[in-house]
Design a protein around this motif. Structure first.
Motif, mmCIF file in Angstrom:
data_model
loop_
_atom_site.group_PDB
_atom_site.id
_atom_site.type_symbol
_atom_site.label_atom_id
_atom_site.label_comp_id
_atom_site.label_asym_id
_atom_site.label_seq_id
_atom_site.Cartn_x
_atom_site.Cartn_y
_atom_site.Cartn_z
ATOM 1 N N GLU A 140 -97.937 -34.204 -16.688
ATOM 2 C CA GLU A 140 -99.290 -34.441 -16.207
ATOM 3 C C GLU A 140 -99.288 -35.510 -15.113
ATOM 4 O O GLU A 140 -98.322 -36.268 -14.978
ATOM 5 N N TYR A 179 -100.510 -27.666 -7.883
ATOM 6 C CA TYR A 179 -100.355 -28.666 -8.935
ATOM 7 C C TYR A 179 -99.018 -29.391 -8.795
ATOM 8 O O TYR A 179 -98.940 -30.619 -8.913
ATOM 9 N N THR A 208 -98.307 -33.578 -8.285
ATOM 10 C CA THR A 208 -97.454 -34.485 -9.053
ATOM 11 C C THR A 208 -96.352 -35.077 -8.172
ATOM 12 O O THR A 208 -95.981 -36.245 -8.321
#
Length: 433
Positions: free
Chosen positions: A280, A229, A233
């Protein structure tokens, strides 16, 4: 060693190697951004820099950053004399990983010294930077220090690594003054184009690759695959930074300036480094896009202020580091804050102003500390033996004065176009000052 611990150890070691490989990228980027007559010096400086960081961070820096002590600095663990903790990654692997970060911060600082500083300055400043400058702020945020207790969010180093390096670069370039020929009699800046845009581009791509070790490696483990993850990003921000920098520089000059595009990628990577585990994907794109465009605008503004920062170290690493540090105060998502256990949600998620205030405090105290201590170190060195090379050495090139490299003898035969080969070589190298 259990299988999970073995996997974590291998992952952190691999991440360390990726970050260390970024030194190759910095060598290419900086050498390509310089005149050809300084290129060998700049590349070899990177080798000396990493060697210096390796020894002094082993002897002192790691202990100041991570050793037991107080909320201001560590006071134990000199020469890596720290016991391995059962069930934890071995200290030797952690040292290599953290060394790679310290060495990157030092490489950033060198941008402010480019084409003007004596070689001995790199050795002495590098030794002190990795012993008493970088590690102190590192302890405040990563080593259990007072900013850590306040909940400062800097997952992989927008403040610890990049802001520190950018501020040190700014102090250096202010003390060294502009390069010969950078500003005309009217005070307006002149373009001093780097000799190799291919080196700049390849260097930026290598640094981008190494950044996956930088950010994703800061998970310090493979549990739940969260490193994937963080890698996502990181990549999204960098991509947004490239395109926003391209658009920004094209709007200003109607040209797709290669160094500006490369710096857009790096500025975006700098900005997402603090936030990569807290935001996010959509927010990563916003953070990267803002940083990429900002790197173009601020570089021009700084140059017009009379500050000669040859590779844009302060705009790309210092100012983008500030934006990245502050961005978590806006964009930190509650579920990611809960997962990492660091800090509070950002302002845009109803978290209030508290986290943004902590982030701003981190920026302020880190910038002031690094500026004051770096200035003191460099001022003393300047009084003792001088920081800057002579005018004659600068004109002839550091490759010759510091390393004894004589200009290559070029045949005098004319090219197919009728222009002397020597003139073509000089033109391609961008040797005019």
């Amino acid at each position: 060693m259990s299988v999970p611990l073995l996997l974590d150890t291998v992952w952190v070691l691999l991440a360390a190697l990726l970050v260390i490989f970024m030194q190759v990228g910095f060598a290419l980027l900086e050498a390509g951004s310089a005149h050809l007559k300084h290129a060998g010096h700049i590349a070899s400086k990177q080798l000396i820099s990493f060697a210096t960081a390796s020894l002094f961070f082993w002897a002192f820096g790691y202990a100041v950053t991570f050793g037991a002590g107080n909320e201001w600095f560590g006071t134990s663990g000199w020469f890596l004399s720290l016991p391995d903790e059962k069930g934890k990654i071995p200290v030797e692997v952690l040292y290599l990983f953290q060394l790679s970060f310290a060495a990157v911060s030092l490489a950033i600082a060198w941008g402010g010294f480019a084409e003007r500083a004596k070689l001995i300055v790199y050795l002495l400043f590098g030794a002190l930077y990795t012993s008493v400058v970088y590690p102190v702020v590192g302890h405040w945020i990563w080593g259990g220090g007072w900013l850590s207790e306040l909940g400062a969010q800097d997952f992989a180093g927008s403040t610890v690594v990049h802001l520190q390096g950018g501020i040190a670069a700014l102090i250096a370039t202010l003390l060294l003054k502009p390069r010969i020929g950078k500003y005309g009699p009217d005070g307006n800046p002149k373009t001093m184009q780097g000799h190799n845009p291919v080196f700049i581009t390849v260097g930026a791509m290598i640094i981008w690759l190494g950044w996956f070790g930088f950010n994703a490696g800061s998970t310090l483990g493979t549990k739940d695959g969260f490193f994937g993850y963080v890698a996502l990003t990181t990549n999204l921000a960098a991509a947004a930074g490239v395109l926003s920098a391209w658009l920004a520089v094209y709007a200003m000059t109607k040209k797709a300036d290669i160094p500006s595009i490369a710096n857009g990628a790096l500025a975006a990577l700098v900005a997402i480094t603090a936030a990569c585990a807290f935001v996010e994907p959509w927010a990563a794109v916003v953070i990267g896009a803002v940083a990429g465009a900002m790197s173009v605008w601020t570089a021009v503004a700084i140059e017009r202020m009379g500050v000669d920062d040859p590779i844009g170290a302060f705009s790309v690493h210092g100012l983008a580091g500030i934006w990245g540090t502050l961005s978590t105060g806006f964009f930190a998502a509650p579920h990611l804050v809960e997962y990492t256990g660091i800090g509070r949600p950002g302002l845009f998620y109803g978290g209030g102003w508290t986290q943004l205030g902590v982030q701003a405090l981190s920026v302020l105290v880190a910038a002031v500390y690094v500026a004051v201590v770096s200035w003191a170190i460099l001022w003393v060195m300047d009084q003792l033996f001088g920081l800057r090379i002579s005018k004659e050495e600068e004109i002839k090139g550091l490759d010759r004065s510091e390393h004894g490299i004589e200009p290559e003898a070029v045949p005098q035969e004319a090219s197919a176009a009728g222009k002397p080969a020597t003139a073509l070589r000089a033109s391609a190298a961008g040797e005019a000052i």
